[in-house]
Design an enzyme around this catalytic site. Structure first.
Site, PDB file in Angstrom:
ATOM      1  N   ALA A  44       0.869  -1.179   0.000  1.00  0.00           N
ATOM      2  CA  ALA A  44       0.000   0.000   0.000  1.00  0.00           C
ATOM      3  C   ALA A  44       0.900   1.221   0.000  1.00  0.00           C
ATOM      4  O   ALA A  44       2.057   1.164   0.427  1.00  0.00           O
ATOM      5  CB  ALA A  44      -0.918   0.006   1.219  1.00  0.00           C
ATOM      6  N   SER A  45       0.377   2.341  -0.473  1.00  0.00           N
ATOM      7  CA  SER A  45       1.219   3.521  -0.676  1.00  0.00           C
ATOM      8  C   SER A  45       1.558   4.249   0.610  1.00  0.00           C
ATOM      9  O   SER A  45       2.639   4.807   0.741  1.00  0.00           O
ATOM     10  CB  SER A  45       0.539   4.487  -1.654  1.00  0.00           C
ATOM     11  OG  SER A  45       0.387   3.869  -2.917  1.00  0.00           O
ATOM     12  N   THR A  46       0.631   4.285   1.567  1.00  0.00           N
ATOM     13  CA  THR A  46       0.858   5.058   2.788  1.00  0.00           C
ATOM     14  C   THR A  46       0.636   4.184   4.014  1.00  0.00           C
ATOM     15  O   THR A  46       0.000   3.129   3.948  1.00  0.00           O
ATOM     16  CB  THR A  46      -0.100   6.263   2.869  1.00  0.00           C
ATOM     17  OG1 THR A  46      -1.447   5.780   3.053  1.00  0.00           O
ATOM     18  CG2 THR A  46      -0.035   7.083   1.589  1.00  0.00           C
ATOM     19  N   GLN A  83      -2.923   3.225   4.957  1.00  0.00           N
ATOM     20  CA  GLN A  83      -3.636   2.197   4.196  1.00  0.00           C
ATOM     21  C   GLN A  83      -3.252   0.807   4.683  1.00  0.00           C
ATOM     22  O   GLN A  83      -2.141   0.601   5.180  1.00  0.00           O
ATOM     23  CB  GLN A  83      -3.323   2.342   2.704  1.00  0.00           C
ATOM     24  CG  GLN A  83      -3.822   3.639   2.106  1.00  0.00           C
ATOM     25  CD  GLN A  83      -3.360   3.826   0.663  1.00  0.00           C
ATOM     26  OE1 GLN A  83      -2.304   3.367   0.284  1.00  0.00           O
ATOM     27  NE2 GLN A  83      -4.171   4.507  -0.128  1.00  0.00           N
TER      28      GLN A  83
END
Length: 214
Positions: free
Chosen positions: A9-11, A14
């Site tokens: 996930a990007s962050t 998330q």
């Protein structure tokens, strides 16, 4: 052959493990098990993904890199995508994605079979296409964000992301205590730019005090 699941996930906000049950279900339906899962919160537009490269380092020829969607593997620009593909090819790892049905047969196919080689070629082409689409979606999103921010600034409505005052207070305390930036970033998940800004704020504190006393 080992199946290794990659979840990204990007962050940090998330849930990178969100698709884990879908990947396990996919393997179980084919009478297989996932040997290991590699989870990280990093941007798909960057090659700085330690868990992905740890997965590849753990692989033997013929192992499977299992992902939910191609964009979990790559939102890379063309140059970085070629680098990643080269690493995957050099280790003879098969990429299987739930959103790429042409790749599913690779999880059980015979590498010496002519049909398997044809599917490998088709799968490589489809991977390239989906990776290019994922990159375009990423660039479009960045462009829309920049346009929205520019418009909000023109209208005087842009305030930026609200400051995490509780976290920043803790970071300032760590800086006062002389902790290394690397250790602070690891403990709080903040960026180096945030650390630099807070360090400057800390350096300005005595000046603010002296000005107030004057």
């Amino acid at each position: 052959m080992f199946i290794r699941a990659y979840l990204r996930a990007s962050t940090k906000e998330q849930d990178a493990t969100r698709a884990q049950s879908d990947l396990h279900k996919f393997a179980e339906e084919r009478g297989l098990k996932i040997a290991a899962s590699y989870v990280e919160n990093e941007s798909g537009a960057s090659l700085k993904r330690p868990e992905l490269f740890r997965l590849l380092a753990d692989c033997s020829p013929g192992d499977v890199l299992l992902i939910e969607q191609v964009d979990r593997l790559s939102r890379l620009n063309a140059t970085d995508w070629e680098r990643l593909k080269g690493e995957i090819r050099s280790r003879r790892v098969k990429v299987v994605a739930l959103d790429l049905p042409t790749s599913w047969s690779m999880i059980q196919s015979n590498p010496n079979d002519i049909q398997s080689r044809m599917l490998d070629a088709i799968n490589a082409m489809m991977l390239d296409m989906l990776a290019a689409i994922a990159r375009k979606d990423y660039e479009d999103r960045l462009r829309r964000q920049a346009q929205g921010i520019a418009k909000a600034k023109e209208e005087g409505a842009y305030r930026g992301r609200p400051e995490d005052t509780e976290r920043n207070a803790a970071i300032l305390q760590m800086l006062r205590g002389g902790q290394k930036w690397r250790d602070i970033a690891a403990a709080t998940g903040c960026s180096m730019s945030t650390l630099s800004r807070l360090a400057k704020r800390l350096a300005d504190e005595p000046m603010q005090t002296n000005t107030a006393e004057a």
